[in-house]
Design a protein around this motif. Sequence first.
Motif, PDB file in Angstrom:
ATOM      1  N   ILE A  15       0.861  -1.174   0.000  1.00 28.26           N
ATOM      2  CA  ILE A  15       0.000   0.000   0.000  1.00 28.26           C
ATOM      3  C   ILE A  15       0.903   1.232   0.000  1.00 28.26           C
ATOM      4  CG2 ILE A  15      -1.729   1.305   1.298  1.00 28.26           C
ATOM      5  CD1 ILE A  15      -2.777  -1.390   2.312  1.00 28.26           C
ATOM      6  N   PRO A  16       0.734   2.108  -1.008  1.00 24.55           N
ATOM      7  CA  PRO A  16       1.598   3.290  -1.075  1.00 24.55           C
ATOM      8  C   PRO A  16       1.342   4.247   0.086  1.00 24.55           C
ATOM      9  CG  PRO A  16      -0.122   3.404  -2.739  1.00 24.55           C
ATOM     10  CD  PRO A  16      -0.250   2.069  -2.077  1.00 24.55           C
ATOM     11  N   PHE A  17       2.355   5.021   0.440  1.00 25.22           N
ATOM     12  CA  PHE A  17       2.205   6.033   1.489  1.00 25.22           C
ATOM     13  C   PHE A  17       3.122   7.195   1.156  1.00 25.22           C
ATOM     14  CE2 PHE A  17       5.628   3.291   2.764  1.00 25.22           C
ATOM     15  CZ  PHE A  17       6.585   4.149   3.271  1.00 25.22           C
ATOM     16  N   GLY A  18       2.852   8.340   1.767  1.00 24.38           N
ATOM     17  CA  GLY A  18       3.664   9.530   1.532  1.00 24.38           C
ATOM     18  C   GLY A  18       4.453   9.888   2.776  1.00 24.38           C
ATOM     19  N   GLU A  19       5.385  10.800   2.617  1.00 25.09           N
ATOM     20  CA  GLU A  19       6.163  11.298   3.743  1.00 25.09           C
ATOM     21  C   GLU A  19       5.347  12.370   4.467  1.00 25.09           C
ATOM     22  OE1 GLU A  19       9.081  10.187   4.910  1.00 25.09           O
ATOM     23  OE2 GLU A  19       9.057   8.656   3.341  1.00 25.09           O
ATOM     24  N   GLY A  20       4.815  12.031   5.634  1.00 23.80           N
ATOM     25  CA  GLY A  20       4.030  12.980   6.422  1.00 23.80           C
ATOM     26  C   GLY A  20       2.557  13.022   6.050  1.00 23.80           C
ATOM     27  N   TYR A  21       2.129  12.202   5.097  1.00 25.28           N
ATOM     28  CA  TYR A  21       0.720  12.175   4.700  1.00 25.28           C
ATOM     29  C   TYR A  21       0.388  10.799   4.109  1.00 25.28           C
ATOM     30  CZ  TYR A  21       2.741  13.023   0.092  1.00 25.28           C
ATOM     31  OH  TYR A  21       3.486  12.929  -1.047  1.00 25.28           O
ATOM     32  N   ASP A  22      -0.902  10.573   3.883  1.00 26.32           N
ATOM     33  CA  ASP A  22      -1.399   9.329   3.276  1.00 26.32           C
ATOM     34  C   ASP A  22      -0.930   8.068   4.002  1.00 26.32           C
ATOM     35  OD1 ASP A  22      -2.996  10.515   1.426  1.00 26.32           O
ATOM     36  OD2 ASP A  22      -1.758  10.052  -0.309  1.00 26.32           O
ATOM     37  N   ALA A  24      -2.203   4.732   5.706  1.00 24.31           N
ATOM     38  CA  ALA A  24      -3.418   3.908   5.708  1.00 24.31           C
ATOM     39  C   ALA A  24      -4.004   3.846   7.118  1.00 24.31           C
ATOM     40  CB  ALA A  24      -3.097   2.515   5.195  1.00 24.31           C
ATOM     41  N   GLU A  25      -5.266   4.194   7.247  1.00 25.50           N
ATOM     42  CA  GLU A  25      -5.939   4.235   8.547  1.00 25.50           C
ATOM     43  C   GLU A  25      -7.013   3.159   8.633  1.00 25.50           C
ATOM     44  OE1 GLU A  25      -7.012   5.682  12.363  1.00 25.50           O
ATOM     45  OE2 GLU A  25      -5.244   6.077  11.148  1.00 25.50           O
ATOM     46  N   GLY A  26      -7.692   2.913   7.531  1.00 26.67           N
ATOM     47  CA  GLY A  26      -8.758   1.916   7.516  1.00 26.67           C
ATOM     48  C   GLY A  26      -8.666   1.065   6.263  1.00 26.67           C
ATOM     49  N   ILE A  27      -8.779  -0.256   6.442  1.00 29.43           N
ATOM     50  CA  ILE A  27      -8.702  -1.200   5.328  1.00 29.43           C
ATOM     51  C   ILE A  27      -9.825  -2.219   5.519  1.00 29.43           C
ATOM     52  CG2 ILE A  27      -7.289  -2.938   4.172  1.00 29.43           C
ATOM     53  CD1 ILE A  27      -4.817  -1.548   5.367  1.00 29.43           C
ATOM     54  N   SER A  45      -4.176  11.931   7.696  1.00 23.63           N
ATOM     55  CA  SER A  45      -3.184  12.916   7.238  1.00 23.63           C
ATOM     56  C   SER A  45      -3.148  12.962   5.711  1.00 23.63           C
ATOM     57  CB  SER A  45      -1.791  12.598   7.777  1.00 23.63           C
ATOM     58  OG  SER A  45      -1.798  12.552   9.180  1.00 23.63           O
ATOM     59  N   LEU A  46      -4.294  13.265   5.132  1.00 24.67           N
ATOM     60  CA  LEU A  46      -4.445  13.215   3.681  1.00 24.67           C
ATOM     61  C   LEU A  46      -3.515  14.140   2.925  1.00 24.67           C
ATOM     62  CD1 LEU A  46      -8.321  13.246   3.277  1.00 24.67           C
ATOM     63  CD2 LEU A  46      -6.793  11.328   2.974  1.00 24.67           C
ATOM     64  N   ASP A  47      -3.043  13.650   1.789  1.00 24.90           N
ATOM     65  CA  ASP A  47      -2.391  14.503   0.806  1.00 24.90           C
ATOM     66  C   ASP A  47      -3.484  15.430   0.265  1.00 24.90           C
ATOM     67  OD1 ASP A  47      -1.323  15.631  -1.523  1.00 24.90           O
ATOM     68  OD2 ASP A  47      -0.279  13.790  -2.083  1.00 24.90           O
ATOM     69  N   PRO A  48      -3.253  16.724   0.187  1.00 20.24           N
ATOM     70  CA  PRO A  48      -4.283  17.644  -0.309  1.00 20.24           C
ATOM     71  C   PRO A  48      -4.840  17.252  -1.686  1.00 20.24           C
ATOM     72  CG  PRO A  48      -2.471  18.873   0.650  1.00 20.24           C
ATOM     73  CD  PRO A  48      -2.048  17.426   0.617  1.00 20.24           C
ATOM     74  N   LYS A  49      -4.093  16.478  -2.473  1.00 20.74           N
ATOM     75  CA  LYS A  49      -4.592  16.033  -3.782  1.00 20.74           C
ATOM     76  C   LYS A  49      -5.770  15.077  -3.649  1.00 20.74           C
ATOM     77  CE  LYS A  49      -0.055  15.509  -5.018  1.00 20.74           C
ATOM     78  NZ  LYS A  49       1.002  14.742  -5.631  1.00 20.74           N
ATOM     79  N   ILE A  57     -13.343  13.085  -0.036  1.00 17.29           N
ATOM     80  CA  ILE A  57     -11.977  12.607  -0.219  1.00 17.29           C
ATOM     81  C   ILE A  57     -11.954  11.439  -1.193  1.00 17.29           C
ATOM     82  CG2 ILE A  57     -11.222  13.328   2.079  1.00 17.29           C
ATOM     83  CD1 ILE A  57     -11.391  10.323   2.861  1.00 17.29           C
ATOM     84  N   LEU A  58     -10.795  11.176  -1.762  1.00 17.91           N
ATOM     85  CA  LEU A  58     -10.592  10.003  -2.597  1.00 17.91           C
ATOM     86  C   LEU A  58      -9.959   8.905  -1.737  1.00 17.91           C
ATOM     87  CD1 LEU A  58      -9.051  11.579  -5.826  1.00 17.91           C
ATOM     88  CD2 LEU A  58     -11.361  10.699  -5.533  1.00 17.91           C
ATOM     89  N   ALA A  59     -10.445   7.689  -1.887  1.00 14.89           N
ATOM     90  CA  ALA A  59      -9.856   6.515  -1.240  1.00 14.89           C
ATOM     91  C   ALA A  59      -9.288   5.641  -2.355  1.00 14.89           C
ATOM     92  CB  ALA A  59     -10.912   5.769  -0.443  1.00 14.89           C
TER      93      ALA A  59
END
Length: 64
Positions: A15-22, A24-27, A45-49, A57-59
């Motif tokens: 599962i991809p993730f970002g530095e300081g955002y995105d 995974a919280e729920g699966i 901590s969503l990426d603003p995109k 939001i987009l999941a």
Amino acid sequence: MTKKPLSKPNAMIDIPFGEGYDHAEGITQFTTLSGKPSILVVYDSLDPKRLIGTHDILADVFEV
């Protein structure tokens, strides 16, 4: 039939993730409209995109 414990489950996807955002919280298990088994992932901590307007939001959905 003997059931095996899930002490060493096999990884199915990364599962991809970002530095300081995105992060995974729920699966959960999910079936797409075409009937394909998948997982639905939502993040904290969503990426603003990922924001659509101010409240939506987009999941991610990953086929497994």
